[in-house]
Scaffold this motif. Structure first.
Motif, PDB file in Angstrom:
ATOM      1  N   SER A   1       0.826  -0.909  -0.550  1.00  0.00           N
ATOM      2  CA  SER A   1       0.002   0.319   0.135  1.00  0.00           C
ATOM      3  C   SER A   1       0.176   1.327  -0.070  1.00  0.00           C
ATOM      4  CB  SER A   1      -0.917   0.127   1.546  1.00  0.00           C
ATOM      5  OG  SER A   1      -0.238   0.010   1.907  1.00  0.00           O
ATOM      6  N   ARG A   2       1.931   1.331   0.106  1.00  0.00           N
ATOM      7  CA  ARG A   2       3.315   2.308   0.260  1.00  0.00           C
ATOM      8  C   ARG A   2       3.930   2.149  -0.994  1.00  0.00           C
ATOM      9  NH1 ARG A   2       3.840   0.795   5.446  1.00  0.00           N
ATOM     10  NH2 ARG A   2       6.258   0.285   5.568  1.00  0.00           N
ATOM     11  N   LEU A   3       3.928   0.999  -1.435  1.00  0.00           N
ATOM     12  CA  LEU A   3       5.144   1.826  -2.991  1.00  0.00           C
ATOM     13  C   LEU A   3       4.254   2.990  -3.436  1.00  0.00           C
ATOM     14  CD1 LEU A   3       4.230  -1.882  -3.921  1.00  0.00           C
ATOM     15  CD2 LEU A   3       6.376  -1.365  -3.182  1.00  0.00           C
ATOM     16  N   GLY A   4       5.583   3.077  -3.982  1.00  0.00           N
ATOM     17  CA  GLY A   4       5.586   4.928  -4.797  1.00  0.00           C
ATOM     18  C   GLY A   4       5.505   6.459  -3.737  1.00  0.00           C
ATOM     19  N   SER A   5       5.737   5.763  -2.342  1.00  0.00           N
ATOM     20  CA  SER A   5       5.839   7.115  -1.410  1.00  0.00           C
ATOM     21  C   SER A   5       7.443   7.044  -1.151  1.00  0.00           C
ATOM     22  CB  SER A   5       5.483   6.971  -0.400  1.00  0.00           C
ATOM     23  OG  SER A   5       6.251   5.014   0.310  1.00  0.00           O
ATOM     24  N   VAL A   6       8.210   7.865  -0.440  1.00  0.00           N
ATOM     25  CA  VAL A   6       8.826   8.207  -0.153  1.00  0.00           C
ATOM     26  C   VAL A   6      10.151   8.170   1.433  1.00  0.00           C
ATOM     27  CG1 VAL A   6       9.456  10.184  -2.044  1.00  0.00           C
ATOM     28  CG2 VAL A   6       8.498  10.196   0.642  1.00  0.00           C
ATOM     29  N   ASP A   7       9.402   6.915   1.887  1.00  0.00           N
ATOM     30  CA  ASP A   7       9.051   6.616   2.898  1.00  0.00           C
ATOM     31  C   ASP A   7      10.634   5.580   2.776  1.00  0.00           C
ATOM     32  OD1 ASP A   7       6.506   4.801   4.144  1.00  0.00           O
ATOM     33  OD2 ASP A   7       7.671   4.727   2.478  1.00  0.00           O
ATOM     34  N   GLY A   8      10.998   5.028   1.873  1.00  0.00           N
ATOM     35  CA  GLY A   8      11.853   3.888   1.833  1.00  0.00           C
ATOM     36  C   GLY A   8      11.148   2.600   1.613  1.00  0.00           C
ATOM     37  N   THR A   9       9.781   2.702   1.427  1.00  0.00           N
ATOM     38  CA  THR A   9       9.373   0.882   0.837  1.00  0.00           C
ATOM     39  C   THR A   9       8.986   0.208  -0.166  1.00  0.00           C
ATOM     40  OG1 THR A   9       7.574   2.135   2.321  1.00  0.00           O
ATOM     41  CG2 THR A   9       6.952  -0.202   0.911  1.00  0.00           C
ATOM     42  N   ASP A  10       9.434   1.391  -1.286  1.00  0.00           N
ATOM     43  CA  ASP A  10      10.051   0.019  -2.173  1.00  0.00           C
ATOM     44  C   ASP A  10      11.352  -0.015  -2.109  1.00  0.00           C
ATOM     45  OD1 ASP A  10       9.107   2.575  -5.051  1.00  0.00           O
ATOM     46  OD2 ASP A  10       7.299   1.870  -3.084  1.00  0.00           O
ATOM     47  N   GLN A  11      12.309   0.726  -1.482  1.00  0.00           N
ATOM     48  CA  GLN A  11      13.837  -0.125  -1.564  1.00  0.00           C
ATOM     49  C   GLN A  11      13.352  -1.553  -0.860  1.00  0.00           C
ATOM     50  OE1 GLN A  11      13.488   2.755  -1.398  1.00  0.00           O
ATOM     51  NE2 GLN A  11      14.653   3.497  -2.964  1.00  0.00           N
ATOM     52  N   VAL A  12      12.702  -1.771   0.634  1.00  0.00           N
ATOM     53  CA  VAL A  12      12.268  -2.338   1.030  1.00  0.00           C
ATOM     54  C   VAL A  12      11.944  -3.544   0.769  1.00  0.00           C
ATOM     55  CG1 VAL A  12      11.157  -3.370   3.479  1.00  0.00           C
ATOM     56  CG2 VAL A  12      11.792  -1.320   3.105  1.00  0.00           C
ATOM     57  N   VAL A  13      10.740  -2.883   0.220  1.00  0.00           N
ATOM     58  CA  VAL A  13       9.764  -4.660  -1.228  1.00  0.00           C
ATOM     59  C   VAL A  13      10.873  -4.852  -2.411  1.00  0.00           C
ATOM     60  CG1 VAL A  13       8.365  -4.709  -2.610  1.00  0.00           C
ATOM     61  CG2 VAL A  13       7.452  -3.184  -0.557  1.00  0.00           C
ATOM     62  N   ARG A  14      11.994  -4.673  -2.864  1.00  0.00           N
ATOM     63  CA  ARG A  14      12.602  -4.769  -3.953  1.00  0.00           C
ATOM     64  C   ARG A  14      13.875  -5.868  -2.799  1.00  0.00           C
ATOM     65  NH1 ARG A  14      14.232  -0.364  -5.178  1.00  0.00           N
ATOM     66  NH2 ARG A  14      12.673  -0.546  -7.487  1.00  0.00           N
ATOM     67  N   ALA A  15      14.593  -5.324  -1.989  1.00  0.00           N
ATOM     68  CA  ALA A  15      15.144  -6.077  -1.280  1.00  0.00           C
ATOM     69  C   ALA A  15      14.620  -7.123  -0.526  1.00  0.00           C
ATOM     70  CB  ALA A  15      15.754  -5.296   0.132  1.00  0.00           C
ATOM     71  N   LEU A  16      12.601  -7.196  -0.452  1.00  0.00           N
ATOM     72  CA  LEU A  16      12.041  -8.359   0.243  1.00  0.00           C
ATOM     73  C   LEU A  16      12.142  -9.417  -1.479  1.00  0.00           C
ATOM     74  CD1 LEU A  16       9.568  -7.066   2.440  1.00  0.00           C
ATOM     75  CD2 LEU A  16      11.804  -8.118   3.129  1.00  0.00           C
ATOM     76  N   VAL A  17      12.180  -8.773  -2.170  1.00  0.00           N
ATOM     77  CA  VAL A  17      11.810  -9.461  -3.929  1.00  0.00           C
ATOM     78  C   VAL A  17      12.801 -10.529  -3.972  1.00  0.00           C
ATOM     79  CG1 VAL A  17      11.396  -9.498  -6.480  1.00  0.00           C
ATOM     80  CG2 VAL A  17       9.959  -8.169  -4.875  1.00  0.00           C
ATOM     81  N   ASP A  18      14.550  -9.948  -4.144  1.00  0.00           N
ATOM     82  CA  ASP A  18      15.908 -10.062  -4.742  1.00  0.00           C
ATOM     83  C   ASP A  18      15.809 -10.952  -3.138  1.00  0.00           C
ATOM     84  OD1 ASP A  18      16.731  -6.874  -4.656  1.00  0.00           O
ATOM     85  OD2 ASP A  18      15.647  -8.335  -6.040  1.00  0.00           O
ATOM     86  N   LEU A  19      15.159 -10.968  -1.438  1.00  0.00           N
ATOM     87  CA  LEU A  19      15.709 -12.233  -0.827  1.00  0.00           C
ATOM     88  C   LEU A  19      15.199 -13.192  -1.156  1.00  0.00           C
ATOM     89  CD1 LEU A  19      17.199 -12.959   1.502  1.00  0.00           C
ATOM     90  CD2 LEU A  19      15.321 -11.434   2.791  1.00  0.00           C
ATOM     91  N   GLY A  20      13.581 -12.415  -2.114  1.00  0.00           N
ATOM     92  CA  GLY A  20      13.370 -14.523  -2.123  1.00  0.00           C
ATOM     93  C   GLY A  20      13.728 -15.204  -3.109  1.00  0.00           C
TER      94      GLY A  20
END
Length: 731
Positions: A655-674
């Motif tokens: 729900s917070r994707l596209g915000s400026v709070d760093g969520t995009d980087q967190v999700v990208r890291a989770l996807v890369d980790l998976g």
């Protein structure tokens, strides 16, 4: 009946005991406080040394690089792709002379054209697989070079001595990395902006580096560890630019306070022996003529009114004291407050560590509670892991809140048992006698209602009774009674299915969701009745019913995969795996089309029964998904411990994707980790096209959410057949 002499002797012993205990406690507390403060200050200074040493190690790498990168010959040779020259002057030489563990030379377009690891040249295909964090650091360097060269008269001079350093994580290895351009040192070689080759140097954050820092600052046993340090070690997190720990620097700290305490030990020992001598002398002088009879009588009274395991008053004795205190309060006596205490996850200790460990835990809990209350208060064990406390004269306000918060804290600290360390917390319900109408039963019911609210709010906390809680408790009992009837009749409950889609819009599967449309008084939220089911022991029966309905529907509808949520309570059942396999057999559904969802927010039991159930199911072909990934405390622990196949990124991140709070980087890291762990990745709560596009760009190709389809009835789902593209069903 005691004589005057015996009473006098008892008073003398009590006086000496109290005086000795007070003096000993005062000395011990002062010594302990002083020791802790001195040692804490010393360790903080040592942490400063470690931080300084790490910075020094990171800052030296660019200077070592520039010995070979600011050189006309270097520019000519890398342009000519002279691999042998790069071995001797940039790659292997950097390892032999400076101890760099990895080196790369990057072409202007970012391709690695040369690589060396541990003093040996890498094969071209290995060098080409340079880790992504290093590539990102190289891109950052390029941007800094471009900024420096903009409007500069001499582009080469503008980047002379420029470098970018960072602490990174390459897989599970923390490193110090530096990127610097390879530039000429004279005008004899010309170089246009953007045509520079880059040199990447990597130094592992390992025991060798720790030893150098430790030797520089006299830190004993300095090492880099991957697990939590023991109590005997001090540690300092090695963090990357974002502040995320990537390694832990540990050492045996110098503790000057502890040394001082050891020097004081002989004095304290002498004092203790002196006190012991005085006590023994007085005890020996007591008359023994009536002692045996008095002790026997006291023991009989004690056993009749106390719990034999915990050594606390039992329920009968407790209720007698509570009733007396309430009667005294009604005629102007001190206020009475009842605390109903229940241990959270105590059954898990019994199941995983054995009943002997559970008994030991009960005794330690009793000891902590007794140490926390006052002399006028009463602590009792009411049965199992339930305790009661009567506070007399405490009243309300800050004193009561502080007492309850302190009790929750001390009961939630780790317990050292013979079978190992155990972690439980405590939930507490509080009811003040003057605030409750009625007698002892009303006060007890009110405390129980507050206890239920504390558990419903997340456990490990206290809650003070209000009138609304009594209504909530009655409502909970109504839900429990109606749910039992619904499970027997089978005609009130239903299962909804929310579709899950592949990136091309084809149906990947569906998640089965329990619903109660026929509940008395109208449909109930699943969060509400499932929570009641878990608390009252109905979750296994409810979970099995949902599993049967979901598997039967998947089999008859041709659903590619059906996902069913599983409670940690179900996983602890010895028959769980056999029940699942029997349901699959009866439904005629292949095991590969069933996915069991565990949730990271709940405390999953890592005991033998849980592991055995999951192993049997995975051998049969059932896949296991971890829901709410990265919202709990474990992150990778559950993935490792429970051999997870699928991770579901929680909707709170999506729900917070596209915000400026760093969520995009967190999700990208989770996807890369998976992906790195070979897991399937599902994004939950996809509600907008922007979210879907961002997830696709990050490498996530399976989606679930209102953009694609809401939970729907079996009839609606059967009629829904996506054929590609982005479905828009909102039924």
């Amino acid at each position: 009946m005691k004589t005057n002499t015996e009473s006098f002797s008892t008073r003398i012993i009590a006086t000496i005991l109290i005086t000795t205990a007070a003096v000993t406690l005062a000395v011990a507390l002062l010594a302990l406080q002083a020791t802790r403060e001195v040692d804490a200050d010393a360790i903080e200074r040592q942490k400063t040394f470690v931080a300084r040493g790490l910075k020094t190690e990171l800052d030296r790498i660019p200077g070592e690089q520039q010995a070979s990168t600011i050189w006309d010959e270097a520019v000519r040779r890398v342009r000519a792709d002279d691999q042998d020259w790069m071995d001797g002057n940039i790659g292997i030489w950097m390892h032999d002379f400076y101890g760099h563990d990895l080196t790369y030379v990057l072409a202007p377009d970012g391709r690695p054209i040369h690589g060396a690891s541990a003093g040996r040249r890498m094969a071209p295909e290995v060098a080409a697989q340079m880790a992504q964090p290093l590539a990102d650091l190289a891109r950052q360097t390029r941007m800094q070079m471009a900024s420096a060269q903009r409007n500069a008269e001499d582009p080469g001079e503008a980047v002379l001595g420029l470098s970018t350093t960072a602490v990174l994580s390459l897989g599970k290895q923390a490193v110090l990395a530096s990127v610097t351009p390879i530039v000429p040192d004279t005008p004899a070689v010309t170089q246009t902006a953007g045509s520079e080759y880059l040199h990447v140097a990597v130094q592992y954050v390992d025991d060798a580096l720790a030893a150098r820092i430790g030797e520089s600052f006299s830190l004993d046993d300095a090492a880099v560890i991957t697990s939590e340090p023991g109590a005997a070690l001090a540690s300092y997190p090695v963090a990357d630019a974002a502040g995320n720990p990537v390694a832990m620097f540990a050492w045996t700290p110098d503790r000057p306070g502890l040394r001082l305490a050891r020097e004081m030990a002989p004095v304290l020992t002498f004092f203790g022996l002196f006190c012991l001598f005085v006590l023994v002398s007085l005890i020996v002088r007591l008359r023994k003529s009536s002692r045996h009879l008095q002790e026997s009588e006291a023991e009989a009274r004690y056993l009749a009114n106390h719990d034999s395991l915990a050594g606390l008053p039992n329920r009968m004795h407790f209720e007698d004291r509570l009733e007396q205190a309430l009667e005294a309060e009604q005629v102007g006596g001190p206020t009475v407050t009842l605390l109903s205490v229940d241990l959270d996850h105590f059954k898990m200790v019994n199941d995983t560590m054995g009943h002997a460990a559970g008994d030991e835990l009960i005794r330690q809990v009793s000891t902590r509670m007794l140490a926390h209350v006052r002399e006028a208060d009463t602590v009792a064990r009411l049965g199992g892991d339930e305790f009661g406390i009567v506070l007399v004269g405490m009243g309300g306000g800050e004193a009561l809140l502080s007492f309850c918060a302190g009790l929750v804290h001390i009961l939630s600290l780790p317990y050292q048992l013979e079978a190992g360390q155990a972690h439980v917390s405590a939930s507490i319900g509080v009811a003040a006698g003057k605030e409750v109408r009625g007698g002892i039963e009303a006060v007890q019911r009110s405390a129980d209602a507050a206890l239920y609210r504390a558990k419903a709010d997340g456990r490990g906390r206290y809650c003070i009774f209000t009138e609304q809680m009594d209504d909530v408790l009655r409502r909970r009992h109504d839900i429990e009674r109606n749910l039992r009837a619904a499970l027997l009749s089978g005609d009130q409950l239903d299962v909804a299915f929310q579709p899950i889609f592949n990136v091309d819009g084809t149906l990947f599967g569906a998640e089965a969701l329990a619903r109660w449309p026929g509940a008395p008084g109208g449909p109930l939220s699943p969060d509400l009745f499932i929570a009641v089911a878990e608390d009252c022991g109905l979750i296994q029966q409810l979970g099995l019913w949902v599993l049967k309905e979901a598997c039967a529907f998947a089999s008859t509808s041709g659903l590619p995969r059906v996902s069913v949520n599983v409670s940690s309570v179900q996983l602890r059942s010895a028959d769980f795996a056999a029940e699942v396999l029997q349901v699959l057999s009866e439904a005629g559904l292949p095991a590969a089309r069933l996915e069991l969802e565990l949730t990271e927010r709940s405390a999953l039991d890592s005991g033998a029964t849980t592991h055995r159930n999951l192993k049997e199911l995975k051998v049969a072909g059932v896949s296991v998904a971890l829901d709410d990934f990265a919202t709990g405390k474990s992150l990778l622990q559950y993935v490792r411990d429970f051999d997870i196949d699928v991770i579901k990124i929680d909707h709170s991140f999506v729900s917070r994707l596209g915000s400026v709070d760093g969520t995009d980087q967190v999700v990208r890291a989770l996807v890369d980790l998976g992906h790195a762990m070979g897991l399937q990745i599902v994004a939950e709560g996809v509600e907008t096209e922007q979210q879907r596009e961002l997830l696709i760009a990050m490498g996530c190709h399976i989606f679930q959410g209102y953009l694609l389809g809401r939970p729907m009835s079996r009839t609606a789902f059967t009629a829904f057949r996506p054929t590609g593209g982005i479905p828009r069903l909102t039924a």
